[in-house]
Motif scaffolding. Structure first.
Motif, short mmCIF file in Angstrom:
data_model
loop_
_atom_site.label_atom_id
_atom_site.label_comp_id
_atom_site.label_asym_id
_atom_site.label_seq_id
_atom_site.Cartn_x
_atom_site.Cartn_y
_atom_site.Cartn_z
N UNK A 6 -48.06 -11.03 29.16
CA UNK A 6 -48.92 -9.85 29.28
C UNK A 6 -48.39 -8.75 28.38
N UNK A 7 -49.30 -8.10 27.67
CA UNK A 7 -48.87 -7.02 26.79
C UNK A 7 -49.91 -5.90 26.76
N UNK A 8 -49.40 -4.69 26.63
CA UNK A 8 -50.31 -3.57 26.39
C UNK A 8 -50.67 -3.61 24.92
N UNK A 9 -51.97 -3.70 24.63
CA UNK A 9 -52.37 -3.86 23.22
C UNK A 9 -51.92 -2.73 22.30
N UNK A 48 -48.60 -20.96 25.98
CA UNK A 48 -48.87 -19.86 26.91
C UNK A 48 -50.11 -19.09 26.50
N UNK A 49 -50.66 -18.35 27.45
CA UNK A 49 -51.76 -17.45 27.13
C UNK A 49 -51.20 -16.08 26.78
N UNK A 50 -51.95 -15.37 25.94
CA UNK A 50 -51.60 -14.00 25.57
C UNK A 50 -52.64 -13.09 26.20
N UNK A 51 -52.19 -12.20 27.08
CA UNK A 51 -53.10 -11.37 27.86
C UNK A 51 -52.95 -9.90 27.47
N UNK A 52 -54.08 -9.24 27.27
CA UNK A 52 -54.09 -7.81 27.02
C UNK A 52 -54.33 -7.05 28.32
N UNK A 53 -53.39 -6.20 28.69
CA UNK A 53 -53.57 -5.42 29.92
C UNK A 53 -54.31 -4.13 29.61
N UNK A 54 -54.35 -3.26 30.58
CA UNK A 54 -54.99 -1.94 30.47
C UNK A 54 -56.48 -2.04 30.21
N UNK A 55 -56.94 -1.51 29.07
CA UNK A 55 -58.38 -1.38 28.91
C UNK A 55 -59.10 -2.73 28.81
N UNK A 56 -58.52 -3.66 28.05
CA UNK A 56 -59.22 -4.93 27.82
C UNK A 56 -59.15 -5.89 28.99
N UNK A 57 -57.94 -6.03 29.57
CA UNK A 57 -57.74 -6.94 30.70
C UNK A 57 -58.32 -8.32 30.45
N UNK A 58 -57.91 -8.92 29.33
CA UNK A 58 -58.44 -10.24 28.99
C UNK A 58 -57.37 -11.15 28.41
N UNK A 59 -57.52 -12.43 28.70
CA UNK A 59 -56.75 -13.45 28.00
C UNK A 59 -57.41 -13.61 26.64
N UNK A 60 -56.64 -13.38 25.56
CA UNK A 60 -57.25 -13.38 24.24
C UNK A 60 -56.80 -14.50 23.33
N UNK A 61 -55.64 -15.10 23.61
CA UNK A 61 -55.16 -16.11 22.68
C UNK A 61 -54.16 -17.07 23.29
N UNK A 62 -53.77 -18.03 22.47
CA UNK A 62 -52.80 -19.04 22.88
C UNK A 62 -51.57 -18.93 21.99
N UNK A 63 -50.40 -18.97 22.62
CA UNK A 63 -49.14 -18.89 21.88
C UNK A 63 -48.29 -20.11 22.20
N UNK A 64 -47.30 -20.34 21.33
CA UNK A 64 -46.37 -21.45 21.54
C UNK A 64 -44.95 -20.93 21.58
N UNK A 65 -44.15 -21.49 22.48
CA UNK A 65 -42.74 -21.09 22.55
C UNK A 65 -42.01 -21.74 21.37
N UNK A 66 -41.34 -20.92 20.56
CA UNK A 66 -40.64 -21.48 19.41
C UNK A 66 -39.13 -21.31 19.49
N UNK A 67 -38.65 -20.58 20.51
CA UNK A 67 -37.21 -20.50 20.75
C UNK A 67 -36.99 -20.26 22.24
N UNK A 68 -36.04 -20.97 22.82
CA UNK A 68 -35.77 -20.79 24.26
C UNK A 68 -35.09 -19.44 24.52
#
Length: 136
Positions: A6-9, A48-68
């Motif tokens: 989750x991230x604030x855009x 993982x999903x990338x979620x925009x909090x606050x105004x948008x409140x939406x899952x917007x994209x897909x990300x991949x873990x590239x380092x533990x």
DNA sequence: GCCAACGTTGGC
DNA sequence: GCCAACGTTGGC
């Protein structure tokens, strides 16, 4: 395994993440034990999903873990760790929080139940439902 | 901008 | 080790 970030855009948006390309970026700044413990479970190649909090409140994209999980470079406090992620692709249609709340299959989603947690686990079933809702 | 939920801190 | 006070997050 599947996750949600989750991230604030205005602080760090999907576009910022995409601009980093395959190099990706540290998911730094997390100062919450629960979120850190979840990141410790992540493995390279997990999605993982990338979620925009606050105004948008939406899952917007897909990300991949590239380092533990590794020490967070934005602090000297060795309690805090982060993973690195890269953008994979955007959802065709963003999936809003309202959509998640109104779908009974997502009733137990952490996003719905514990809104304040910034890094969350997603079940495979939830993953599929969101991809379906996002036409992706 | 408000407020509820929750996590963290610090005094005892 | 408990609990009140405080700070932060995020939905509305």
């Amino acid at each position: 395994m599947y996750w949600l970030f989750k991230s604030e855009p205005n602080a760090w948006s999907w576009d910022d993440q995409v601009a980093k390309g395959d190099t990706g970026e540290e998911w730094d700044g997390v100062r919450n034990y629960q979120a850190r413990n979840i990141m410790r479970q992540m493995e390279i190649g997990d999605l993982g999903f990338f979620y925009h909090s606050q105004k948008e409140k939406s899952v917007v994209g897909i990300v991949e873990i590239i380092a533990p999980a590794h020490p967070d470079s934005t602090t000297n406090d060795d309690r805090w760790e982060c993973v690195d992620i890269k953008a994979v692709r955007a959802l065709k249609n963003p999936v809003t929080l309202a959509m998640c709340k109104s779908d009974p299959r997502l009733a137990d989603m952490v996003l719905v139940k514990n809104t304040r947690l910034s890094v969350q686990p997603i079940t495979p079933a939830e993953w599929d439902v969101i991809l379906e809702l996002g036409n992706s």
